[in-house]
Write a protein that holds these residues in place. Sequence first.
Motif, PDB file in Angstrom:
ATOM      1  N   ASP A 147       0.820  -1.204   0.000  1.00 48.24           N
ATOM      2  CA  ASP A 147       0.000   0.000   0.000  1.00 48.24           C
ATOM      3  C   ASP A 147       0.859   1.261   0.000  1.00 48.24           C
ATOM      4  O   ASP A 147       0.483   2.282  -0.590  1.00 48.24           O
ATOM      5  N   ARG A 197      -8.248  -2.500  -0.696  1.00 47.69           N
ATOM      6  CA  ARG A 197      -8.034  -1.497   0.346  1.00 47.69           C
ATOM      7  C   ARG A 197      -7.696  -2.182   1.658  1.00 47.69           C
ATOM      8  O   ARG A 197      -8.323  -3.167   2.040  1.00 47.69           O
ATOM      9  N   ARG A 198      -6.730  -1.625   2.365  1.00 42.73           N
ATOM     10  CA  ARG A 198      -6.338  -2.223   3.646  1.00 42.73           C
ATOM     11  C   ARG A 198      -7.440  -2.091   4.689  1.00 42.73           C
ATOM     12  O   ARG A 198      -7.555  -2.928   5.587  1.00 42.73           O
TER      13      ARG A 198
END
Length: 281
Positions: free
Chosen positions: A17, A49-50
């Motif tokens: 990321d 997405r984290r």
Amino acid sequence: MDSVRAEAFDRLERFYDAVPRDGARAEEYGALVLFVRDGAGWPFYARPRRDATAPPSLADVTAVRARQRELGLPEAFEWVHEVTPDLLTVTRSAGLSVLEAPLMVLDPAGPPDPATLSDVPVRVLDPASPGFAGDVAIRRAVAAVGFSHGGTARGGAGPAERNAVIAHLDVAALDEEGARIADGRRISVLAETPEEGALASGMAMRVEDVAEIAGVATLPVARRRGLGAAVTATLARELRAAGTDLIFLSAGSEEIARVYLKVGFRRVGTACIAEPAALIV
């Protein structure tokens, strides 16, 4: 998944990321984030997405692909299968082909001496060297030729093809690599002889104490001489000396993964790359 492995995957997710955010803006589409580079340079990809609370959906993938086409970007998605397992089925249902690459980490014992793997010396690029800019261009030219002739088999492409590529390289990408080496976030190396010049190259990207080795390539004419292993070992030793304790890479195939096993890497998972079918080779 045991706690040690889960911690390693979490550190890898933070790395994946962080790397594109240095040179791109993030656009969120459901459970996916698309990294869009501002200005010239190598285009980025979309990935989970984290902070997403649900796995990416087909609608998320479709929205990202539409945006990528609008921006003229490759329709590319990357993720770690063990972290986001549902995305494999979703991307395939969207008509994308998925490369399932062995995801490997370096054992604590570290890599062997590169000199035991090949008789061709490997040199770390030095930003203080007068020929540094030319070295960066040569590294990328070797990688371009190597990756355009996939696999590990010997072939005819060699120094002449490498030299021909240099004039067509993206200047912005060369400048970016030089800047990243100068500020310590990247390490690049060349395996070369006085007679033939650079025959193999590789690089590593580092964020704090995590680093990814990538772009390891050998000119087809010089394959089967241990150059890929020597390049990888040199990068790993440089990273360890700099205090990097989690070093990983993604092998393009099981055959290539066997080269990295010799250097001290072991498989921990699968790195997935999804693209339209015609782009997967």
